[in-house]
Design an enzyme around this catalytic site. Structure first.
Site, PDB file in Angstrom:
ATOM      1  N   GLU A  94      -3.509   8.101  -6.377  1.00 16.37           N
ATOM      2  CA  GLU A  94      -3.382   7.236  -7.837  1.00 16.37           C
ATOM      3  C   GLU A  94      -4.415   7.721  -8.780  1.00 16.37           C
ATOM      4  O   GLU A  94      -5.631   7.994  -8.304  1.00 16.37           O
ATOM      5  CB  GLU A  94      -3.751   5.820  -7.567  1.00 16.37           C
ATOM      6  CG  GLU A  94      -2.538   5.092  -6.607  1.00 16.37           C
ATOM      7  CD  GLU A  94      -2.608   3.734  -6.062  1.00 16.37           C
ATOM      8  OE1 GLU A  94      -1.795   3.189  -5.712  1.00 16.37           O
ATOM      9  OE2 GLU A  94      -4.017   3.316  -6.362  1.00 16.37           O
ATOM     10  N   ARG A 125       0.963  -1.150  -0.021  1.00 19.43           N
ATOM     11  CA  ARG A 125      -0.079   0.061   0.049  1.00 19.43           C
ATOM     12  C   ARG A 125       1.031   1.325  -0.087  1.00 19.43           C
ATOM     13  O   ARG A 125       1.984   1.485   0.618  1.00 19.43           O
ATOM     14  CB  ARG A 125      -0.973  -0.036   1.235  1.00 19.43           C
ATOM     15  CG  ARG A 125      -2.048  -0.977   1.312  1.00 19.43           C
ATOM     16  CD  ARG A 125      -3.137  -0.618   0.241  1.00 19.43           C
ATOM     17  NE  ARG A 125      -4.167  -1.363  -0.031  1.00 19.43           N
ATOM     18  CZ  ARG A 125      -4.297  -2.359  -0.692  1.00 19.43           C
ATOM     19  NH1 ARG A 125      -3.381  -2.795  -1.579  1.00 19.43           N
ATOM     20  NH2 ARG A 125      -5.550  -3.389  -0.646  1.00 19.43           N
ATOM     21  N   HIS A 144       0.229   0.531 -10.336  1.00 25.10           N
ATOM     22  CA  HIS A 144      -0.736  -0.343  -9.619  1.00 25.10           C
ATOM     23  C   HIS A 144      -1.291  -1.394 -10.410  1.00 25.10           C
ATOM     24  O   HIS A 144      -2.518  -1.687 -10.300  1.00 25.10           O
ATOM     25  CB  HIS A 144      -1.648   0.517  -8.784  1.00 25.10           C
ATOM     26  CG  HIS A 144      -2.327   0.026  -7.598  1.00 25.10           C
ATOM     27  ND1 HIS A 144      -3.031   0.710  -6.710  1.00 25.10           N
ATOM     28  CD2 HIS A 144      -2.396  -1.340  -7.223  1.00 25.10           C
ATOM     29  CE1 HIS A 144      -3.606  -0.043  -5.677  1.00 25.10           C
ATOM     30  NE2 HIS A 144      -3.061  -1.302  -6.017  1.00 25.10           N
TER      31      HIS A 144
END
Length: 308
Positions: free
Chosen positions: A262, A233, A284
């Site tokens: 993000e 994370r 990601h």
């Protein structure tokens, strides 16, 4: 039963047929907070990935019985408030273990093996112009007999550790929960992990215990030859501090797949580094394999089938 998926774009081309067969299914690529409230107003079940479930959302959805997170982390959902309203929350755990572990090792091997440098060297003409058959100025070192430090020894951490042992690495770990439940490898303090590890791989959830867990002071305890990889994370390792440590040569490099915001903004420290060649970034995608998304869609369908 009306099922509404509020932000399905992240599922890509994964089939939603199994979910659609369970009721009236409406799917939106993305939803603003206002759109989400309107679109889910008459839903029995909502599926979501990043949409925030708070009091305003629940107030707008009087029929809502089940919230299905399209993933594992549920920090976007006010679970206590859902419980108070009698709304069940279900997530999907374990669907991306193989995918994330593979991506973590892609980062580790790319960094330790200088993969991006060698690829550029062979393609941009430097190799062709050279007088010998190797790039003698940039050797890499073996991972065998090096120490792999895992932050968060859950299912993914254990998979990454097992792959490390296949490379002949020694594995240690730090439990962010304080519970050293894994007996296959020695548990150590965070300070010991930082000072001993040649590679650190983060696989912990983001919470009050892990936010900013590794900062500049901690990074300065690492070996200057060590690498840090985060596919867990964003924000567990302080982003600006990571760049500072890399640029100062405090550590050899970082591999990052997760971010506090993000997508990352163009002025993000990762994109402003003085030594970008020491930083390996991916958008990601660790959870995003074809197989992982198929498992995720199936498990969401199973979560709906359980009822309420």
């Amino acid at each position: 039963m009306k099922i509404v998926f509020l932000d399905a774009a992240t599922m890509g081309d994964a089939s939603m047929d199994e979910i659609a067969a369970l009721g009236e299914f409406v799917c939106y690529p993305s939803s603003t907070a206002e759109e989400a409230r309107a679109r889910a107003a008459d839903a029995d079940v909502v599926l979501l990935n990043k949409v925030i479930v708070n009091q305003a959302f629940l107030d707008a959805c009087p029929k809502l019985k089940l919230v299905c997170e399209a993933g594992t982390g549920i920090n976007n959902i006010d679970v206590k408030l859902c419980d108070a309203r009698g709304v069940i929350v279900r997530n999907v755990a374990g669907y991306s273990t193989e995918s994330v572990a593979q991506t973590a090792w892609m980062h580790i091997l790319a960094l330790a093996g200088r993969a991006f440098h060698y690829n550029a060297y062979a393609k941009d003409g430097r190799y062709s112009a050279g007088s010998i058959h190797v790039d003698a100025d940039h050797p890499f070192t073996e991972l065998c007999d090096k120490t792999l430090g895992i932050v968060g020894m859950g299912a993914i951490g254990q998979k990454v550790a097992a792959i490390g042992t296949a490379f002949g690495m020694k594995v240690i770990y730090f439990s962010t929960s304080g519970t050293n439940h894994c007996k296959d490898y020695p548990a150590v303090s965070l300070d010991e992990l930082l000072t001993r590890a040649d590679v650190i791989s983060i696989h912990a959830p983001y919470n009050d215990r892990t936010a900013g867990l590794i900062d500049y002071e901690g990074l300065c305890k690492m070996k200057p030859t060590a690498y840090l990889v985060n596919t867990g994370r964003g924000g567990i390792a302080v982003e600006a501090d990571l760049v500072r440590a890399v640029d100062e040569g405090r550590i050899a490099g970082i591999g990052i797949d997760v971010y506090q915001k993000e997508p990352i903004p163009l002025d993000h420290p990762y994109l402003q580094a003085k030594h970008p060649e020491r930083i390996f970034l991916t958008p990601h995608i660790a959870w995003y394999s074809v197989e992982a998304r198929a498992r995720l869609a199936h498990e969401m369908a199973e979560n709906i089938k359980k009822g309420w």
